[in-house]
Design an enzyme around this catalytic site. Structure first.
Site, short mmCIF file in Angstrom:
data_model
loop_
_atom_site.label_atom_id
_atom_site.label_comp_id
_atom_site.label_asym_id
_atom_site.label_seq_id
_atom_site.Cartn_x
_atom_site.Cartn_y
_atom_site.Cartn_z
N GLU A 164 -1.80 75.41 65.15
CA GLU A 164 -2.87 76.00 64.47
C GLU A 164 -2.93 77.48 64.52
O GLU A 164 -3.68 78.09 64.92
CB GLU A 164 -3.97 75.54 65.62
CG GLU A 164 -4.23 74.24 65.72
CD GLU A 164 -5.50 73.56 66.78
OE1 GLU A 164 -6.06 74.66 67.52
OE2 GLU A 164 -5.62 72.50 66.85
N ASN A 206 2.17 72.39 63.01
CA ASN A 206 1.00 71.76 63.27
C ASN A 206 -0.14 72.20 63.21
O ASN A 206 -0.65 73.26 64.10
CB ASN A 206 1.27 70.75 64.84
CG ASN A 206 0.25 69.63 64.89
OD1 ASN A 206 0.30 68.84 64.27
ND2 ASN A 206 -0.57 69.61 65.95
N HIS A 242 -8.16 64.80 62.57
CA HIS A 242 -9.17 64.67 63.15
C HIS A 242 -10.33 64.57 62.30
O HIS A 242 -10.77 65.82 61.74
CB HIS A 242 -9.67 65.95 64.23
CG HIS A 242 -8.61 66.15 65.17
ND1 HIS A 242 -8.51 64.98 66.41
CD2 HIS A 242 -7.64 67.02 65.46
CE1 HIS A 242 -7.38 65.43 67.16
NE2 HIS A 242 -6.94 66.90 66.57
N GLU A 271 -2.53 63.67 65.21
CA GLU A 271 -3.70 63.36 66.17
C GLU A 271 -4.50 62.76 65.54
O GLU A 271 -5.91 63.03 65.59
CB GLU A 271 -3.94 64.92 66.41
CG GLU A 271 -2.85 65.85 66.85
CD GLU A 271 -3.39 67.30 67.58
OE1 GLU A 271 -4.42 67.32 67.70
OE2 GLU A 271 -2.45 68.00 67.79
N ASP A 273 -7.96 60.79 64.64
CA ASP A 273 -9.19 60.08 65.57
C ASP A 273 -10.14 60.24 64.36
O ASP A 273 -10.06 61.02 63.42
CB ASP A 273 -9.55 60.38 66.79
CG ASP A 273 -9.58 62.03 66.92
OD1 ASP A 273 -9.95 62.76 65.87
OD2 ASP A 273 -9.73 62.55 68.18
C1 XIL Z 1 -7.02 68.82 73.35
C2 XIL Z 1 -6.95 67.72 74.43
O1 XIL Z 1 -7.17 66.66 73.77
C3 XIL Z 1 -7.71 68.05 75.50
O2 XIL Z 1 -7.87 67.34 76.66
C4 XIL Z 1 -7.76 69.44 75.86
O3 XIL Z 1 -8.91 69.84 76.73
C5 XIL Z 1 -7.98 70.40 74.67
O4 XIL Z 1 -6.83 70.09 73.79
N1 XIL Z 1 -5.74 69.70 68.64
C6 XIL Z 1 -4.44 69.99 69.32
C7 XIL Z 1 -4.52 69.32 70.47
O5 XIL Z 1 -3.49 70.17 68.64
O6 XIL Z 1 -3.69 69.89 71.34
C8 XIL Z 1 -5.90 69.21 71.08
O7 XIL Z 1 -6.01 68.65 72.53
C9 XIL Z 1 -6.96 68.67 70.15
C10 XIL Z 1 -6.87 69.67 68.72
#
Ligand code: XIL
Length: 615
Positions: A164, A206, A242, A271, A273
């Site tokens: 990020e 990422n 996401h 990631e 969801d």
């Molecule tokens: C999130 C975790 O899921 C949480 O448990 C934590 O509090 C914060 O981080 N993008 C990412 C992940 O790359 O590492 C993040 O994970 C969610 C967003």
């Protein structure tokens, strides 16, 4: 067939299919329950990595452990490998949780995706608050990466090296501690150090909101292209994914995978969801299944896409349930493949089906089941049942609003349009923080309130918005590309109409009204059929809009009576660059695709409530 009839019919069909999916059809189509393949088996058969973010925090839950090891052949440490977990105090490395996870992965022959070495979040305070010269910071970065990557050398085949780093607008690198200490080359230095620590590991950049084709993914593309050209060691790009149900731009994702692949890079879904607004009926899970299926299909069809990871195992432990997250309040959301009790959801069978088809096995789902997953989202959103009106606070002048569905507006209350909110005291506020366009780390949001007296309906919008963008576009035609608030009224008496007619009005109030004198700038469908008054003022963290519209106009006569109802909707447009909006928040749960300007049946309800306000 009338639209309404069609809609309730579609809901019935969907409900029937949901029931079937949970039971007979799926098991009947699979050889037998016992012989049904797992995702892991089919992923192995496809020589494909299918993973989940995992954490030893949940290892006390036997079903968690069982599901993780039987269904996935890859795992990503959800938090255990992040900088703040590993080096909480300078020079003191704590590998205990990560080692537990590594042991688990090794015992169950699971591949580990290392995540992540450098991120602007999860920075320990000693680092964030410290003062380091460029050279000192480079040494800290090198030591950390050497220590972590070196420790697991040969056991972690791929790492998210930098997470990020690109600004949400795509205009460059975001502000971050490492960038402040080192400068823009911190990103490539991190890749260089990771490569030195383990020359065999595949190294990934990422990010989120970079899956399809857009300004931010263009910025990622430009950066990694430059890295490849200059020989900075990078092997792939992670697309976090996401998503919100129904909002996945598959064609754009396929195109983005292709252009990244043609640079010689791998692409992974890292990631996944799939969320949706609060109060959405569970029938949305059909459409969610369609999303999972389509995204996995897109990945499997791309010769560059080498893994698919969901951000968690079961809904119960999803980070989206975390009440401290701030940007997305939906504590019942079910964004993953397994529900709270580890039951397999429609999305699970959708994933299984696509893996089976790609492996050349018999399909798992029938055509009817697939059709249900592709049904339009309107059909999946049933009417929200309103609870009986109740006040949680006795001072409050009207009952509590029902999130996404109904707002009780007290009357008679007279409001002065002056940009001050003292006359709105004790009038219920409704928060709007969901919508079809929400940047993952969104900080824009609003609260609204409505009241009426004998002459007008009054609206208040209190907007939080760090970057005010206004006056860059034509206020009459392109206001929606900028920061602006929209109130909608349907006073025709028929809340089911699906096209605009006289008596339905979209009132758009751009932030360009800040500092604007004379006739207010108002836009939106039919807004010229009523006379809207409005003021906008800047606040410390955003802006406030106050507006009024008469109860009697050429197109309507609204008489406030307790429980009298009109159709009502609220939208917020947010922009963080001059080019176009990047945020669209919508109050009513019925409008999931930004179609309120076309279809008034997607509005919620404005319900009047007589109050005996003390003088
Ligand atoms: C999130 C975790 O899921 C949480 O448990 C934590 O509090 C914060 O981080 N993008 C990412 C992940 O790359 O590492 C993040 O994970 C969610 C967003």
């Amino acid at each position: 067939m009338s639209k309404m009839y069609y809609r309730s019919y579609a809901i019935l069909v969907l409900a029937a299919l949901v029931t079937l999916l949970g039971g007979t059809v799926v098991t009947a189509n699979s050889p037998s329950q016992a012989a049904a393949p797992t995702i892991r088996e089919l992923a192995d058969k496809n020589h494909f990595h299918f993973g989940a973010a995992a954490s030893p925090t949940h290892f006390g839950d036997p079903k968690y452990v069982e599901t993780l090891k039987t269904e996935f052949n890859m795992l990503t440490p959800e938090n255990e490998a992040k900088f703040c977990s590993i080096q909480p105090a300078q020079g003191q490395f704590d590998f205990r949780s990560f080692d537990r996870l590594m042991d688990f992965a090794q015992a169950n022959q699971m591949v580990v995706r290392g995540h992540n070495l450098v991120w602007h979040q999860c920075v320990p305070s000693w680092l964030a608050k410290g003062e380091f010269s460029r050279d000192e910071a480079i040494k800290l970065l090198r030591d950390h990466i050497y220590t972590v990557v070196g420790r697991y050398k040969g056991r972690i085949p791929m790492w998210d090296v930098v997470n990020e780093a690109i600004d949400d607008s795509g205009s460059g690198l975001r502000d971050a501690p490492w960038r402040q200490f080192i400068g823009d080359d911190y990103v490539e230095l991190a890749f260089k150090f990771a490569h030195e620590a383990d020359p065999d590991a595949l190294l990934f950049y990422n990010d989120y909101s970079t899956e399809g084709m857009n300004a931010k993914s263009n910025a990622v593309y430009a950066m990694v292209k430059d890295f490849v050209a200059r020989g900075v060691p990078i092997n792939g790009v992670g697309l976090q994914s996401h998503f919100t149900v129904g909002q996945i731009d598959l064609a754009g994702i396929a195109q983005n995978m292709k252009r990244l692949g043609e640079l010689g890079l791998q692409v992974q879904i890292t990631e996944m969801d799939d969320r949706y607004p609060p109060n959405t009926p569970d029938s949305i899970l059909q459409q969610q299944a369609g999303d999972y299926r389509a995204l996995l299909d897109t990945c499997l069809n791309s010769k560059y896409c080498t893994a698919f990871v969901t951000w968690g195992v079961n809904d119960l432990y999803s980070w989206l349930r975390d009440s401290n997250l701030g940007f997305y309040e939906n504590h019942t959301v079910k964004p993953l493949l397994f529900d709270d009790e580890y039951q397999k959801k429609p999305a699970y069978f959708a994933v299984l089906d696509i893996l089976a088809r790609h492996a050349g096995d018999a399909p798992i789902l029938t055509d009817e089941q697939l059709a249900a997953m592709n049904a339009p989202i309107e059909a999946a959103v049933a009417e929200v049942k309103l609870p009986s009106p109740r006040k949680s606070d006795s001072k409050q002048l009207a009952p509590d609003p029902v999130a996404g569905a109904a707002y009780y507006a007290p009357f008679p209350i007279t409001i002065t349009l002056d940009g001050k909110t003292n006359d709105w005291a004790d009038i219920p506020r409704m928060t709007v923080d969901n919508g079809p366009m929400v940047p993952a780390n969104n900080t824009t949001g609003m609260q609204f309130a409505v009241a009426a007296d004998a002459k007008n309906i009054y609206f208040l919008a209190e907007v939080k918005d760090g970057t005010l963008i206004s006056g860059k576009h034509d206020a009459a035609t392109e206001w929606y590309k900028e920061d602006s608030v929209e109130f909608y009224i349907n006073a025709t008496g028929n809340l089911q109409i699906s096209t605009y007619k006289p008596g339905v009005v979209q009132i758009a109030i751009p932030a360009a009204n800040i500092g604007h004198s004379g006739t207010p700038l108002i836009a939106g469908t039919n807004s010229d059929t009523v006379v809207v008054q409005a003021v906008a003022v800047k606040t410390d963290d955003g802006y406030i809009v106050e507006a009024s519209v008469p109860l009697v106009t050429d197109v309507w006569k609204i008489v406030p009576l307790t429980l009298g109802t009109v159709g009502f909707q609220v939208h917020l447009n947010g922009a963080s660059t001059d080019s176009d909006r990047d945020t669209k928040l919508i109050w009513s749960v019925y409008d999931t695709k930004d179609e309120s300007y076309l279809n008034p049946s997607l509005f919620g309800k404005l319900i009047f409530w007589k109050t005996n306000k003390p003088k």
